[in-house]
Scaffold this motif. Sequence first.
Motif, short mmCIF file in Angstrom:
data_model
loop_
_atom_site.label_atom_id
_atom_site.label_comp_id
_atom_site.label_asym_id
_atom_site.label_seq_id
_atom_site.Cartn_x
_atom_site.Cartn_y
_atom_site.Cartn_z
N LEU A 247 0.81 -1.22 0.00
CA LEU A 247 0.00 0.00 0.00
C LEU A 247 0.84 1.27 0.00
N HIS A 248 2.07 1.17 0.44
CA HIS A 248 2.95 2.33 0.43
C HIS A 248 3.78 2.42 -0.85
N GLY A 249 3.37 1.67 -1.86
CA GLY A 249 4.05 1.77 -3.14
C GLY A 249 5.34 1.00 -3.23
N GLN A 250 5.49 -0.02 -2.40
CA GLN A 250 6.69 -0.85 -2.36
C GLN A 250 7.91 0.00 -1.98
N ASP A 251 9.06 -0.22 -2.61
CA ASP A 251 10.26 0.49 -2.19
C ASP A 251 10.87 1.26 -3.37
N ALA A 252 12.05 1.81 -3.14
CA ALA A 252 12.69 2.64 -4.16
C ALA A 252 13.04 1.85 -5.42
N TYR A 253 13.18 0.54 -5.29
CA TYR A 253 13.50 -0.27 -6.46
C TYR A 253 12.30 -0.38 -7.40
N ALA A 254 11.12 -0.68 -6.83
CA ALA A 254 9.94 -0.94 -7.66
C ALA A 254 9.17 0.33 -8.00
N ARG A 255 9.26 1.37 -7.17
CA ARG A 255 8.42 2.54 -7.33
C ARG A 255 8.55 3.22 -8.70
N PRO A 256 9.74 3.34 -9.29
CA PRO A 256 9.84 4.00 -10.59
C PRO A 256 9.10 3.27 -11.72
N PHE A 257 8.77 2.01 -11.53
CA PHE A 257 8.08 1.25 -12.57
C PHE A 257 6.56 1.34 -12.43
N ASP A 258 6.08 1.98 -11.39
CA ASP A 258 4.66 2.07 -11.09
C ASP A 258 4.03 3.17 -11.94
N ALA A 259 3.02 2.82 -12.75
CA ALA A 259 2.39 3.77 -13.66
C ALA A 259 1.02 4.22 -13.18
N ALA A 369 14.16 2.14 -18.44
CA ALA A 369 13.22 1.35 -17.66
C ALA A 369 12.63 2.14 -16.51
N ARG A 370 13.42 3.03 -15.92
CA ARG A 370 12.95 3.77 -14.75
C ARG A 370 12.13 5.00 -15.12
N ARG A 371 12.04 5.32 -16.42
CA ARG A 371 11.18 6.41 -16.86
C ARG A 371 10.02 5.93 -17.71
N HIS A 372 9.95 4.62 -17.90
CA HIS A 372 8.94 4.05 -18.78
C HIS A 372 7.53 4.31 -18.25
N ALA A 373 7.39 4.49 -16.96
CA ALA A 373 6.06 4.69 -16.37
C ALA A 373 5.35 5.91 -16.94
N PHE A 374 6.12 6.90 -17.42
CA PHE A 374 5.50 8.09 -17.99
C PHE A 374 4.82 7.77 -19.32
N LYS A 375 5.33 6.79 -20.05
CA LYS A 375 4.62 6.31 -21.23
C LYS A 375 3.43 5.44 -20.84
N ASP A 376 3.62 4.65 -19.81
CA ASP A 376 2.59 3.70 -19.42
C ASP A 376 1.33 4.40 -18.93
N ILE A 377 1.50 5.49 -18.18
CA ILE A 377 0.32 6.18 -17.67
C ILE A 377 -0.47 6.84 -18.80
N VAL A 378 0.22 7.24 -19.86
CA VAL A 378 -0.47 7.77 -21.03
C VAL A 378 -1.32 6.67 -21.67
N MET A 379 -0.78 5.46 -21.73
CA MET A 379 -1.52 4.34 -22.30
C MET A 379 -2.77 4.04 -21.48
N TYR A 380 -2.61 3.88 -20.17
CA TYR A 380 -3.75 3.52 -19.33
C TYR A 380 -4.81 4.63 -19.29
N THR A 381 -4.35 5.88 -19.14
CA THR A 381 -5.29 6.99 -19.11
C THR A 381 -5.98 7.17 -20.45
N GLY A 382 -5.22 7.02 -21.52
CA GLY A 382 -5.80 7.18 -22.85
C GLY A 382 -6.84 6.13 -23.16
#
Length: 422
Positions: A247-259, A369-382
């Motif tokens: 619930l806290h978004g996991q840790d610093a390793y996984a958080r950048p992949f969260d979209a 890989a650590r910036r890919h979430a910015f593309k992913d959120i566009v996909m999900y929101t779109g």
Amino acid sequence: MSAPAAAQDPVAPPPEADAVTASGDDFSRWLRARTSRPVSVAAALLLALSTVRAYAKEAIGIDNDVVVRAARTLLDGGSPYADRRFLYLPGAAFAALPETLLGERLLFYAVPAVTGLFVALSLMPALALFDVRADSRLAAALAAGTALFLPFHSIVSLGNWTVVSVAAFPLALLLARRGRWEAAAGVVGASIALKPMLVPVLLLFVLARKWRALIWAVTLPASVSLVAAVAMPRPELFFTRTLPFLLHGQDAYARPFDASWPAVLERVGMPHPVALGLAVVVALVVLGCAAVRWRCGGAEGLRLVETASLLMLAAFLGSRPSFLNYALVVVPSLAASVVVRTAAVRSVWFWMVLVPQLGGVPWPGVESARRHAFKDIVMYTGMAAVLGLSACRVWSRRRGLITVGDGDYSLCSTPGRQPPAK
């Protein structure tokens, strides 16, 4: 259509409109037509090559390794939840026990292949939802598109157990479309027992008022989890260790992949309470669109796919975490719906938000890989925006009076409303 017939199901289109929807148009018939054998073989080969490309990496199957480690810990008398990265329900640890009998080298080669096979098999019920044959032009295009789709590369490389939900989602919808709601509930429940990704689909049973099926879908994973928890040491760690970590978004390793919206908005400097509040609002709006889409009826396969996809997208946008490979749960079934004339995916905007997720298309600044979430959120929101706006347009259009025969009635009127007398 007589007035009493219209009053029986006020949200359904008249039979003649449904017949047009089912038969499709010239584009639909072209997609449904049988393709040549070389094209089918080429598409299947492309999907296979995209699967084996994972072997070029030194570390593959790392998500599957987490579950296998949990199973080995269980065999050694420990609690699987001692590892905070084991984020599954208790039944998953027992389901992974057969893998503990296999050597590391065998798992290295088997996990990507089995994961890719699961995804390939999931395309069949996605096509069957719309009565599309497996040797059609659309089937070949769907296989080739999946091979180029970055979420497919991700799930194969990681060996993530999301693949269970990828296979269960279209199968459950296919069973529901055929009227076998309790069987669909069994598929959803079994999937949740391994990984609780399809929990939002439970709302589909609520919208359809299939209460007995809903009970099955809830009871099955609850029973499996309870029995598995009793059979393992210290199951309470799931509540004291695993859930807080998740619930806290996991840790610093996984958080950048969260979209998900909360994760991405926080990364651009928005305070956590504001980001969370906006995410909740967005999720509620998408859930409302799902209810509207169900209310407007239409071709049953399309109705099921678009409603269930909106339910899943609401969770992807509003809850944490939301990773790239989650897209494979909804995209194949949505893509297959293109054969229906009234499908939301006929909009060019649906495909535009998927373009950044095609392998080989460069996007400077967000390729890592650590910036890919910015593309992913566009996909999900779109995708959510396209489906939601389409549902609202249909709802608005069908609320108007339509003349059929010698009577006027509203396709999305209040239940029980009778057509005005002439």
